[in-house]
Design a protein around this motif. Structure first.
Motif, PDB file in Angstrom:
ATOM      1  N   VAL A   3       0.815  -1.126   0.167  1.00 60.17           N
ATOM      2  CA  VAL A   3      -0.062  -0.059  -0.022  1.00 60.17           C
ATOM      3  C   VAL A   3       0.860   1.321  -0.020  1.00 60.17           C
ATOM      4  O   VAL A   3       0.535   2.117  -0.601  1.00 60.17           O
ATOM      5  N   ASP A   4       1.930   1.201   0.641  1.00 59.11           N
ATOM      6  CA  ASP A   4       2.856   2.380   0.840  1.00 59.11           C
ATOM      7  C   ASP A   4       3.511   2.679  -0.416  1.00 59.11           C
ATOM      8  O   ASP A   4       3.656   3.759  -0.888  1.00 59.11           O
ATOM      9  N   ASP A   5       3.954   1.566  -1.296  1.00 59.17           N
ATOM     10  CA  ASP A   5       4.314   1.730  -2.310  1.00 59.17           C
ATOM     11  C   ASP A   5       3.764   2.260  -3.552  1.00 59.17           C
ATOM     12  O   ASP A   5       3.865   3.060  -4.375  1.00 59.17           O
ATOM     13  N   GLN A   6       2.471   1.778  -3.400  1.00 56.84           N
ATOM     14  CA  GLN A   6       1.282   2.319  -4.322  1.00 56.84           C
ATOM     15  C   GLN A   6       0.906   3.774  -4.173  1.00 56.84           C
ATOM     16  O   GLN A   6       0.877   4.590  -5.059  1.00 56.84           O
ATOM     17  N   ASN A 171      14.793   5.513  -7.897  1.00 58.91           N
ATOM     18  CA  ASN A 171      13.895   4.955  -7.256  1.00 58.91           C
ATOM     19  C   ASN A 171      13.079   3.683  -7.839  1.00 58.91           C
ATOM     20  O   ASN A 171      11.962   3.928  -8.444  1.00 58.91           O
ATOM     21  N   PRO A 172      13.852   2.691  -7.546  1.00 57.24           N
ATOM     22  CA  PRO A 172      13.217   1.535  -8.234  1.00 57.24           C
ATOM     23  C   PRO A 172      11.931   1.037  -7.939  1.00 57.24           C
ATOM     24  O   PRO A 172      11.126   0.081  -8.431  1.00 57.24           O
ATOM     25  N   VAL A 173      11.457   1.370  -6.749  1.00 54.06           N
ATOM     26  CA  VAL A 173      10.108   1.320  -6.146  1.00 54.06           C
ATOM     27  C   VAL A 173       8.888   1.477  -7.133  1.00 54.06           C
ATOM     28  O   VAL A 173       8.001   0.848  -7.331  1.00 54.06           O
ATOM     29  N   LEU A 174       9.275   2.574  -8.086  1.00 49.32           N
ATOM     30  CA  LEU A 174       8.377   2.967  -8.989  1.00 49.32           C
ATOM     31  C   LEU A 174       8.166   1.965 -10.232  1.00 49.32           C
ATOM     32  O   LEU A 174       7.188   2.138 -11.017  1.00 49.32           O
ATOM     33  N   LEU A 175       9.039   1.030 -10.236  1.00 49.45           N
ATOM     34  CA  LEU A 175       8.978  -0.004 -11.355  1.00 49.45           C
ATOM     35  C   LEU A 175       7.960  -1.058 -11.076  1.00 49.45           C
ATOM     36  O   LEU A 175       7.446  -1.782 -11.692  1.00 49.45           O
ATOM     37  N   GLY A 176       7.332  -1.045  -9.570  1.00 46.93           N
ATOM     38  CA  GLY A 176       6.466  -1.757  -9.305  1.00 46.93           C
ATOM     39  C   GLY A 176       6.717  -3.335  -9.382  1.00 46.93           C
ATOM     40  O   GLY A 176       7.784  -3.847  -9.158  1.00 46.93           O
ATOM     41  N   LEU A 324       6.170   0.132 -18.993  1.00 47.05           N
ATOM     42  CA  LEU A 324       5.618   0.363 -17.552  1.00 47.05           C
ATOM     43  C   LEU A 324       4.179   1.044 -17.368  1.00 47.05           C
ATOM     44  O   LEU A 324       3.493   0.758 -16.339  1.00 47.05           O
ATOM     45  N   LEU A 325       3.831   1.909 -18.408  1.00 47.51           N
ATOM     46  CA  LEU A 325       2.555   2.271 -18.514  1.00 47.51           C
ATOM     47  C   LEU A 325       1.713   1.081 -18.471  1.00 47.51           C
ATOM     48  O   LEU A 325       0.680   1.061 -17.769  1.00 47.51           O
ATOM     49  N   LEU A 326       1.981   0.252 -19.487  1.00 53.63           N
ATOM     50  CA  LEU A 326       0.977  -0.943 -19.417  1.00 53.63           C
ATOM     51  C   LEU A 326       1.091  -1.810 -18.166  1.00 53.63           C
ATOM     52  O   LEU A 326      -0.139  -2.217 -17.895  1.00 53.63           O
ATOM     53  N   CYS A 327       2.136  -2.124 -17.857  1.00 55.33           N
ATOM     54  CA  CYS A 327       2.375  -3.118 -16.878  1.00 55.33           C
ATOM     55  C   CYS A 327       2.020  -2.636 -15.284  1.00 55.33           C
ATOM     56  O   CYS A 327       1.407  -3.328 -14.593  1.00 55.33           O
ATOM     57  N   THR A 328       2.522  -1.389 -14.902  1.00 51.87           N
ATOM     58  CA  THR A 328       2.133  -0.682 -13.566  1.00 51.87           C
ATOM     59  C   THR A 328       1.377   0.632 -13.380  1.00 51.87           C
ATOM     60  O   THR A 328       0.484   0.403 -12.686  1.00 51.87           O
ATOM     61  N   TRP A 329       1.571   1.406 -14.289  1.00 54.43           N
ATOM     62  CA  TRP A 329       1.325   2.780 -13.896  1.00 54.43           C
ATOM     63  C   TRP A 329       0.025   2.943 -14.272  1.00 54.43           C
ATOM     64  O   TRP A 329      -0.565   3.951 -13.401  1.00 54.43           O
TER      65      TRP A 329
END
Length: 333
Positions: A3-6, A171-176, A324-329
């Protein structure tokens, strides 16, 4: 993703783009400059593009190395006369005076004459509070940069794909959940059969013409028998070629009759560019490792190879952002 990463990712995607470039030094060209001066500025700062400002300081376009390639191709085919009245429409049939005339005409163009000549360099300008996610969607279409303007519409910063890649590296956390996935798993980039390639003996002007015709930013120089990648040819090479082709003279159209590997070798020798200028990583590399390679080597694409050097795939910054747009963002913003 926790949740924090999101929450962190959502904040990141909805942040105004000016917050990421506060300390950026902006290099620009003026609309009354000739190509020669613009090339000097790009080479001085090792840039592939720069905003063009009008007399009021308002950004009106970008000058880009892709447009320089398009102009090169155009001028290499233009009819040129010599003092005897003969006309040539090819470098192969030019005499020395014709080559020098092409060279002169190329350099004295006004920068505005070649703006988006490649049809791949559209101009976008946004206020600084534009959300990052909105710019990422534009970048996923192949746009490499946008101008940022203030309330007076004057240029304040430039926001690029490279800026995004650097942020992801820090900030690799942004890769989800995509962090450890490979290019193949993400269907990212182009596989070997779709990569635009040339052989080591391809004439340089033909290589640049192919780069322009296929609307790509780089070609792989490949041994077609073994499929081993030997080098790359990119649009940004033209920036260096314009001033370092022979090491003792300016850009000369005659140099583009050399085999592409010979011309690139001359560039490397004079500029001090290392011999392995193109960067490859193992075929099974994760998106995080691909991003790391892009940042560490300051490059816009990575070639994925087998241990033997056999080329398998190429991944660009556009490919990373699109994946990344398709996978995570798209699921968070």
């Amino acid at each position: 993703m926790s949740v924090d990463d999101q929450s962190a990712l959502k904040t990141f995607l909805n942040t105004g783009i000016d917050q990421f470039v506060k300390h950026q030094e902006v290099v620009f060209c003026h609309s009354d400059w000739h190509i020669e001066r613009a090339l000097l500025e790009l080479e001085k700062h090792k840039l592939t593009s720069a905003p063009v400002l009008d007399q009021k300081g308002k950004p009106v376009a970008f000058i880009d190395v892709l447009d320089l390639v398009a102009s090169l191709v155009q001028f290499s085919k233009a009819p040129v006369p010599n003092k005897n009245g003969d006309v040539s429409t090819s470098l192969e049939t030019d005499d020395f005076s014709m080559l020098m005339l092409r060279n002169c005409r190329f350099h004295v163009q006004n920068v505005l004459e070649i703006i988006d000549l490649s049809k791949r360099n559209p101009f976008f300008a946004f206020p600084g509070n534009t959300k990052l996610i909105d710019i990422l969607k534009i970048f996923s279409t192949g746009v490499h940069r946008v101008a940022i303007h203030g309330s007076d519409e004057k240029l304040s910063h430039v926001f690029t794909q490279s800026t995004v890649i650097q942020l992801l590296h820090k900030n690799p956390v942004l890769l989800g959940s995509c962090k450890d996935k490979t290019a193949s798993e993400l269907k990212m980039g182009e596989s070997y059969d779709r990569i635009v390639r040339v052989s080591p003996t391809t004439v340089a002007i033909d290589a640049f013409q192919l780069l322009h015709e296929k609307s790509v930013s780089a070609l792989a120089v490949v041994n077609e028998t073994s499929k081993v990648i030997l080098d790359q040819v990119s649009a940004s090479d033209l920036r260096e070629m314009s001033f370092y082709v022979t090491g003792d003279s300016k850009f000369n159209f005659k140099s583009f009759l050399l085999p592409i590997t010979e011309l690139i070798s001359k560039i490397k020798k004079v500029t001090g560019r290392r011999k392995d200028h193109f960067v490859s990583v193992p075929e099974g590399s994760s998106i995080q490792n691909i991003i790391q390679a892009m940042v560490e080597h300051q490059i816009h694409r990575v070639w994925l190879v087998e241990s033997s050097g056999v080329l398998k795939r190429v991944v660009s910054m556009t490919d990373v952002i699109s994946a990344l747009l398709l996978c995570t963002w798209s699921n968070v913003s």
